[in-house]
Scaffold this motif. Sequence first.
Motif, PDB file in Angstrom:
ATOM      1  N   ARG A 402       0.830  -1.201   0.000  1.00 46.15           N
ATOM      2  CA  ARG A 402       0.000   0.000   0.000  1.00 46.15           C
ATOM      3  C   ARG A 402       0.869   1.258   0.000  1.00 46.15           C
ATOM      4  O   ARG A 402       0.555   2.247  -0.665  1.00 46.15           O
ATOM      5  CB  ARG A 402      -0.933  -0.021   1.205  1.00 46.15           C
ATOM      6  N   GLN A 403       1.967   1.217   0.751  1.00 47.58           N
ATOM      7  CA  GLN A 403       2.865   2.368   0.773  1.00 47.58           C
ATOM      8  C   GLN A 403       3.476   2.638  -0.609  1.00 47.58           C
ATOM      9  O   GLN A 403       3.617   3.796  -1.018  1.00 47.58           O
ATOM     10  CB  GLN A 403       3.994   2.135   1.785  1.00 47.58           C
ATOM     11  N   GLU A 404       3.840   1.567  -1.309  1.00 49.02           N
ATOM     12  CA  GLU A 404       4.436   1.759  -2.630  1.00 49.02           C
ATOM     13  C   GLU A 404       3.466   2.483  -3.564  1.00 49.02           C
ATOM     14  O   GLU A 404       3.858   3.387  -4.322  1.00 49.02           O
ATOM     15  CB  GLU A 404       4.854   0.422  -3.244  1.00 49.02           C
ATOM     16  N   ALA A 405       2.200   2.090  -3.537  1.00 51.69           N
ATOM     17  CA  ALA A 405       1.210   2.734  -4.396  1.00 51.69           C
ATOM     18  C   ALA A 405       1.102   4.223  -4.064  1.00 51.69           C
ATOM     19  O   ALA A 405       1.032   5.071  -4.967  1.00 51.69           O
ATOM     20  CB  ALA A 405      -0.146   2.048  -4.235  1.00 51.69           C
ATOM     21  N   LEU A 406       1.115   4.541  -2.774  1.00 56.65           N
ATOM     22  CA  LEU A 406       1.005   5.947  -2.373  1.00 56.65           C
ATOM     23  C   LEU A 406       2.263   6.731  -2.745  1.00 56.65           C
ATOM     24  O   LEU A 406       2.181   7.878  -3.210  1.00 56.65           O
ATOM     25  CB  LEU A 406       0.753   6.034  -0.872  1.00 56.65           C
ATOM     26  N   LEU A 407       3.430   6.135  -2.556  1.00 60.08           N
ATOM     27  CA  LEU A 407       4.669   6.834  -2.879  1.00 60.08           C
ATOM     28  C   LEU A 407       4.850   6.994  -4.385  1.00 60.08           C
ATOM     29  O   LEU A 407       5.438   7.993  -4.833  1.00 60.08           O
ATOM     30  CB  LEU A 407       5.865   6.075  -2.289  1.00 60.08           C
ATOM     31  N   ARG A 408       4.361   6.065  -5.165  1.00 58.42           N
ATOM     32  CA  ARG A 408       4.426   6.230  -6.625  1.00 58.42           C
ATOM     33  C   ARG A 408       3.571   7.430  -7.042  1.00 58.42           C
ATOM     34  O   ARG A 408       3.969   8.243  -7.888  1.00 58.42           O
ATOM     35  CB  ARG A 408       3.948   4.958  -7.323  1.00 58.42           C
ATOM     36  N   GLU A 409       2.389   7.531  -6.438  1.00 56.56           N
ATOM     37  CA  GLU A 409       1.511   8.675  -6.713  1.00 56.56           C
ATOM     38  C   GLU A 409       2.184   9.981  -6.296  1.00 56.56           C
ATOM     39  O   GLU A 409       2.143  10.982  -7.034  1.00 56.56           O
ATOM     40  CB  GLU A 409       0.190   8.492  -5.957  1.00 56.56           C
ATOM     41  N   ALA A 410       2.848   9.961  -5.134  1.00 57.08           N
ATOM     42  CA  ALA A 410       3.526  11.163  -4.654  1.00 57.08           C
ATOM     43  C   ALA A 410       4.699  11.530  -5.560  1.00 57.08           C
ATOM     44  O   ALA A 410       4.942  12.722  -5.831  1.00 57.08           O
ATOM     45  CB  ALA A 410       4.017  10.942  -3.225  1.00 57.08           C
ATOM     46  N   SER A 411       5.420  10.546  -6.048  1.00 55.21           N
ATOM     47  CA  SER A 411       6.568  10.809  -6.910  1.00 55.21           C
ATOM     48  C   SER A 411       6.133  11.415  -8.244  1.00 55.21           C
ATOM     49  O   SER A 411       6.757  12.368  -8.746  1.00 55.21           O
ATOM     50  CB  SER A 411       7.351   9.517  -7.147  1.00 55.21           C
ATOM     51  N   ILE A 412       5.072  10.873  -8.811  1.00 48.87           N
ATOM     52  CA  ILE A 412       4.575  11.415 -10.081  1.00 48.87           C
ATOM     53  C   ILE A 412       4.143  12.873  -9.919  1.00 48.87           C
ATOM     54  O   ILE A 412       4.483  13.747 -10.732  1.00 48.87           O
ATOM     55  CB  ILE A 412       3.405  10.552 -10.593  1.00 48.87           C
ATOM     56  N   ALA A 413       3.431  13.140  -8.825  1.00 49.55           N
ATOM     57  CA  ALA A 413       2.975  14.509  -8.576  1.00 49.55           C
ATOM     58  C   ALA A 413       4.155  15.450  -8.335  1.00 49.55           C
ATOM     59  O   ALA A 413       4.172  16.599  -8.823  1.00 49.55           O
ATOM     60  CB  ALA A 413       2.027  14.531  -7.380  1.00 49.55           C
ATOM     61  N   ALA A 414       5.172  14.995  -7.608  1.00 45.26           N
ATOM     62  CA  ALA A 414       6.328  15.829  -7.325  1.00 45.26           C
ATOM     63  C   ALA A 414       7.124  16.127  -8.590  1.00 45.26           C
ATOM     64  O   ALA A 414       7.616  17.252  -8.777  1.00 45.26           O
ATOM     65  CB  ALA A 414       7.217  15.147  -6.285  1.00 45.26           C
ATOM     66  N   ASP A 415       7.229  15.147  -9.489  1.00 44.48           N
ATOM     67  CA  ASP A 415       7.930  15.382 -10.755  1.00 44.48           C
ATOM     68  C   ASP A 415       7.201  16.433 -11.591  1.00 44.48           C
ATOM     69  O   ASP A 415       7.827  17.313 -12.209  1.00 44.48           O
ATOM     70  CB  ASP A 415       8.040  14.064 -11.537  1.00 44.48           C
ATOM     71  N   ARG A 416       5.881  16.332 -11.611  1.00 44.10           N
ATOM     72  CA  ARG A 416       5.099  17.313 -12.369  1.00 44.10           C
ATOM     73  C   ARG A 416       5.243  18.707 -11.757  1.00 44.10           C
ATOM     74  O   ARG A 416       5.352  19.713 -12.477  1.00 44.10           O
ATOM     75  CB  ARG A 416       3.638  16.894 -12.402  1.00 44.10           C
ATOM     76  N   SER A 417       5.240  18.749 -10.429  1.00 44.28           N
ATOM     77  CA  SER A 417       5.383  20.046  -9.755  1.00 44.28           C
ATOM     78  C   SER A 417       6.757  20.655 -10.048  1.00 44.28           C
ATOM     79  O   SER A 417       6.877  21.861 -10.301  1.00 44.28           O
ATOM     80  CB  SER A 417       5.204  19.864  -8.248  1.00 44.28           C
ATOM     81  N   GLU A 418       7.795  19.812 -10.036  1.00 46.78           N
ATOM     82  CA  GLU A 418       9.147  20.301 -10.312  1.00 46.78           C
ATOM     83  C   GLU A 418       9.225  20.904 -11.717  1.00 46.78           C
ATOM     84  O   GLU A 418       9.773  22.000 -11.919  1.00 46.78           O
ATOM     85  CB  GLU A 418      10.156  19.156 -10.176  1.00 46.78           C
ATOM     86  N   ALA A 419       8.680  20.184 -12.696  1.00 45.52           N
ATOM     87  CA  ALA A 419       8.732  20.675 -14.075  1.00 45.52           C
ATOM     88  C   ALA A 419       7.965  21.998 -14.211  1.00 45.52           C
ATOM     89  O   ALA A 419       8.415  22.934 -14.900  1.00 45.52           O
ATOM     90  CB  ALA A 419       8.154  19.627 -15.012  1.00 45.52           C
TER      91      ALA A 419
END
Length: 479
Positions: A402-419
């Motif tokens: 469950r943590q992996e699914a949440l962290l993958r979602e967080a990583s995708i959002a953070a990459d988009r925010s960075e760009a």
Amino acid sequence: MTKSVRFALLPLLALAGCSLAPHYTRPDVASSAAWKPVDGWQPANPSDQAPRADWWSGFGDATLDDLIVRAHAHNQTIAQAAATYRQARAATREARASLFPTVSATGSVTHSESGGSRTIVTNGVASSAGGRAQTTYSAALSGSWQPDLFGQITNTVNNARATEQARRADLASAQLAIDGELATDYLGLRASDAQIASLVATVTAYQRSLTIATNRYNAGIAPHSDVFQGQSQLASARSDLEGQKRTRAQFEDAIATLVGENAAAFALPAAAQWAPATLAVPVAMPSTLLERRPDIAAAERQVAAANAQIGVERAAFFPVLNLSGNGGFNNDSLSGLFSSAASLWSVGASLAQTIFDAGARRARVAAARAAYDAAVANYRQVTLTAFQDVQDNLAATAILARQEALLREASIAADRSEASVRFQYQSGIVVFTDVVSAQATALSARRALIQIQSDRQTTAVALIQALGGGWQDDVTARR
């Protein structure tokens, strides 16, 4: 042997094969009918006779498969456990030999002379005479046997056999531990490869951001602090990269030792891409666990050995009967050595009983019983710890998924925010501090995602070890 002696020995011979060891039953251990409910897991019913699959093959990594084979062949911990097992097997054979008679053969030639050279005078004439010489030849067979009247020898054999089985389980434990440690270190190394690849990309991105900040500063549209922040962020990322390289080197050195090679001459090339795979491990019932884990099997066999030792010590309260026989030939002529006139034989029996030992035998029996109680406690503790290991890793497996699914979602959002923030900075909408913050958040999220994926893999390995190793013919992986 007189008739009275034979009659005296009859009751003792009737007791041959009697064992004074307590009747052995496996100690009870409090267990549950099922594991605590964990989403996505159901109890399995594997057969103890089913072959155990090479569970590590489920990761689909040929390099890992090869390393496991090399470890089985050259790991010194496994080699030591195998040698200890062979030693225990030899001890069992030695103990079993005491159940049978011992037969010896002897042969000798003895030359002797009596008297010495002397002078004899007869009628005034002197002459010399030598001493008397004799040569004796003999050949004989002798045998002795101690009947196992009160089970002392049988219980000694039982003790040795149970100890042998415990050492065999220790060998299986050592192999399972090395397999798990090697798989964990290898997966950690591949996770380090992924972290290094991520940091290399991050360093490149930070370098671009620093270039943008420098160009804006040179154009007079950004403060010098933007350049300083960019330089600081880039240096920190490069430091993290060097630290991750150190971690990888440590994993590589550990793997070298596990496969029995010198760390200075061992190297594993970095993987171009890391595709984390999580094993689909079946969950066994507690009763199955008791039979499958080698450390539990070893602890139970130690209980059986301690139980047999009680019988060995109790037998010391009873007499020991020794039977012996000798037969052979003795003659002063080699040609007549095996004639009936030169034959001789004897048989005998002896009975020994300790009358007084100031309580030494009782003390040894008490010590044996205490050793048995200690072995039982150790067996129960090992079993309870095994249940804890399984339950902990079972819960961790579900939670990490469950943590992996949440962290993958967080990583995708953070990459988009960075760009997005980086584009806004280039357009002059936001300050460089916002860029630094967004990039740090994105890097942290990416590294956390890689770490949780690695944790899922190592937890799967730990769960397999807790369950005593894989036992399905088809151990598959979920990617």
